[in-house]
Each structure stands twice: as structure tokens, then as C-alpha cells.
Write an enzyme that holds these catalytic residues in place. Structure first.
Site, PDB file in Angstrom:
ATOM      1  N   ASP A 200       0.825  -1.213   0.000  1.00 38.84           N
ATOM      2  CA  ASP A 200       0.000   0.000   0.000  1.00 38.84           C
ATOM      3  C   ASP A 200       0.861   1.265   0.000  1.00 38.84           C
ATOM      4  O   ASP A 200       1.965   1.278   0.546  1.00 38.84           O
ATOM      5  CB  ASP A 200      -0.909  -0.003   1.234  1.00 38.84           C
TER       6      ASP A 200
ATOM      7  N   ASN B 267     -10.289  -2.594  -6.683  1.00 36.10           N
ATOM      8  CA  ASN B 267      -9.478  -1.628  -7.434  1.00 36.10           C
ATOM      9  C   ASN B 267     -10.099  -1.233  -8.769  1.00 36.10           C
ATOM     10  O   ASN B 267      -9.697  -0.234  -9.378  1.00 36.10           O
ATOM     11  CB  ASN B 267      -8.074  -2.170  -7.674  1.00 36.10           C
TER      12      ASN B 267
END
Length: 263
Positions: free
Chosen positions: A38, A86
Site C-alpha cells: 500500500d 481496485n
């Protein structure tokens, strides 16, 4: 601009990635490390770049960490490359990530073969562009006989979707008469997960500062140790990997029981 972003740095050999193992017990090395990579976009924004640049540098970081992990004797790295959520991102960013994964696998495949890295994937192949499925199939074929570290890329992956997939697969087997309800147990369920044949992660690493698992390996991380850092993924280093492993070594893994030190 895109060609510049997609240009990978010249390959470095596995032996060129130096890992400081001072104070690291070889017997404490996890078999399987899962990573939530991340912070790519935030890292790029802080440096005045487009988010896509962060993804490109993040791919280079993964390459380095896989090499370091190989040197440490880790058997499996599962990296969260693209989640089912996503798809909600801007289409330009999604397309960039897909093309980046394709070019990463294409550019590195020879080195993966040279250093005995086996490539696997987990996630749904549905909704992925044809070129992605073709690239993934090629990477699997080219590295399937390698016996070294496994790089398991989670692409179009979600933990809840994986569990639903396994439940439907088992239900179909029962409906077909090839499986009895009373024979459904943990090994049967795990044999229907995307991660079939892999050990559960011993350690889950999350970069970027957030303290959640983000729908990643929900079944598999039931007893994984979790290590987080505020450092964004592009800045994650082999030394930080060693730091995470040292922290893992000091955890008291009781699996619901009592510590061996408990009277």
C-alpha cells in the site's frame, strides 16, 4: 511519457541484493509472507508525480523484495497486486496497472527462470483483459518447473469472493454426487481456494500506515502474525523486511492454546 514510466531498471542479479541478517535467527524465517503493498499513489503524490509513477516504482520494489526473500530462504511471497475493489479507480489508472503487470512479467521472466522463481496467480480471471490472461498463462508455463521461491500474485482478488468461489465449488461437487456433505472439512475447503497447495501465511506485512486487512486472504490469515509500517511501499527495503521477520520471531504464536511458558 508512458514508455518512460514503463522502462524498468537494468536487472540486478539475486546475489546483488544485500540483506543485513545480523541478529536474525535462520530458524525464525517464515515459510510464507503475504504483503499488502500500500501507498504507491500517496508516495508519488508526495514527490510531485502522477500516481502511476508510484505503481511503477512499487513494481521495482517488489522485484527487490522477492530477491531478498529468496536469499533469506522464504518459500512463498504472496503480493496483493490488484484487488476486486481496485476496479473502482479511474480507468486510466486501472489500465496503467494492467499494462504495468504485463510488462513486469514480460521483462522479468528470464531472470525468474534463471533464479528458479516460480510464478503463480490467485484471483478471478473473469473481467481481466485477454492480454493479461495470456501473459499470466505464459508466466505460469515458463516457470512451472522452477523449484525455488514462489511469487504468488493476487490479481483481481478479493478474500470474500474467494470464499464464495470455494463454497460454490463445493456445493457443485455435492450436487454432482462427487462429495458428501459429511466429508466437507478444512482440508476440503482449502483445496477449493485459489491458494490450493500453498501453506497459509505466517506473516502479513502491510505498508502505508493503514491498520486493516482490506479483504486479503481472509481465510488464510486466521493465525498469521501482522506487521505494519507507515512507510509507503516504494520505500520498503530488504532491511525493513528483516525488521518484520525479527518482530515475527518474538511473537508468542499460541494458535488458541497456551504459551509454552505458562505454568
Amino acid at each position: 511519457m508512458l514508455n518512460k514510466l514503463f522502462k524498468f531498471q537494468p536487472n540486478r542479479k539475486v546475489s546483488d541484493v544485500v540483506v543485513n541478517t545480523d541478529g536474525l535467527d535462520p530458524d525464525s524465517i517464515p515459510r510464507h509472507i503475504a504483503i499488502i503493498m500500500d501507498g504507491n499513489g500517496r508516495w508519488a503524490k508526495e514527490k510531485g508525480h502522477l500516481r502511476t509513477y508510484g505503481h511503477k516504482v512499487g513494481a521495482e520494489t517488489l522485484k527487490t523484495i522477492v530477491k531478498a526473500s529468496n536469499n533469506l530462504g522464504i518459500e512463498v511471497i504472496t503480493a496483493y497486486a490488484f484487488s476486486t475493489e481496485n476496479w473502482k479507480r479511474p480507468i486510466k489508472e486501472v489500465n496503467f496497472i494492467m499494462e504495468l503487470i504485463k510488462r513486469y512479467l514480460t521483462a522479468e521472466i528470464q531472470e525468474f527462470k534463471e533464479f528458479n522463481v516460480q510464478i503463480r496467480f490467485m484471483g478471478s480471471r473473469e473481467d481481466l483483459p485477454d492480454f493479461m490472461n495470456e501473459t499470466m498463462d505464459h508466466a505460469i508455463k515458463e516457470t512451472k518447473d522452477n523449484t525455488g521461491i514462489i511469487l504468488n500474485l493476487a490479481i483481481n482478488y478479493g478474500g470474500q469472493a474467494e470464499i464464495l468461489h470455494a463454497a460454490k465449488s463445493i456445493a457443485q461437487q455435492v450436487a454432482d454426487g462427487t462429495l458428501k456433505i459429511e466429508d466437507i472439512d478444512v482440508p476440503v475447503f482449502e483445496n477449493n481456494l485459489y491458494s490450493k497447495g500453498l501453506p497459509s501465511p505466517d506473516l502479513l506485512i502491510r505498508t502505508g500506515g493503514d491498520l486493516r486487512v482490506s479483504n486479503f486472504l481472509l481465510w488464510q490469515i486466521a493465525y498469521s502474525e501482522i506487521w505494519t509500517t507507515p512507510v509507503f511501499w516504494p520505500d520498503f527495503t530488504p532491511d525493513m523486511l528483516v525488521e518484520a521477520i525479527k518482530a515475527f520471531k518474538n511473537r508468542d504464536r499460541r494458535y488458541g492454546g497456551l504459551s509454552t511458558d505458562t505454568a
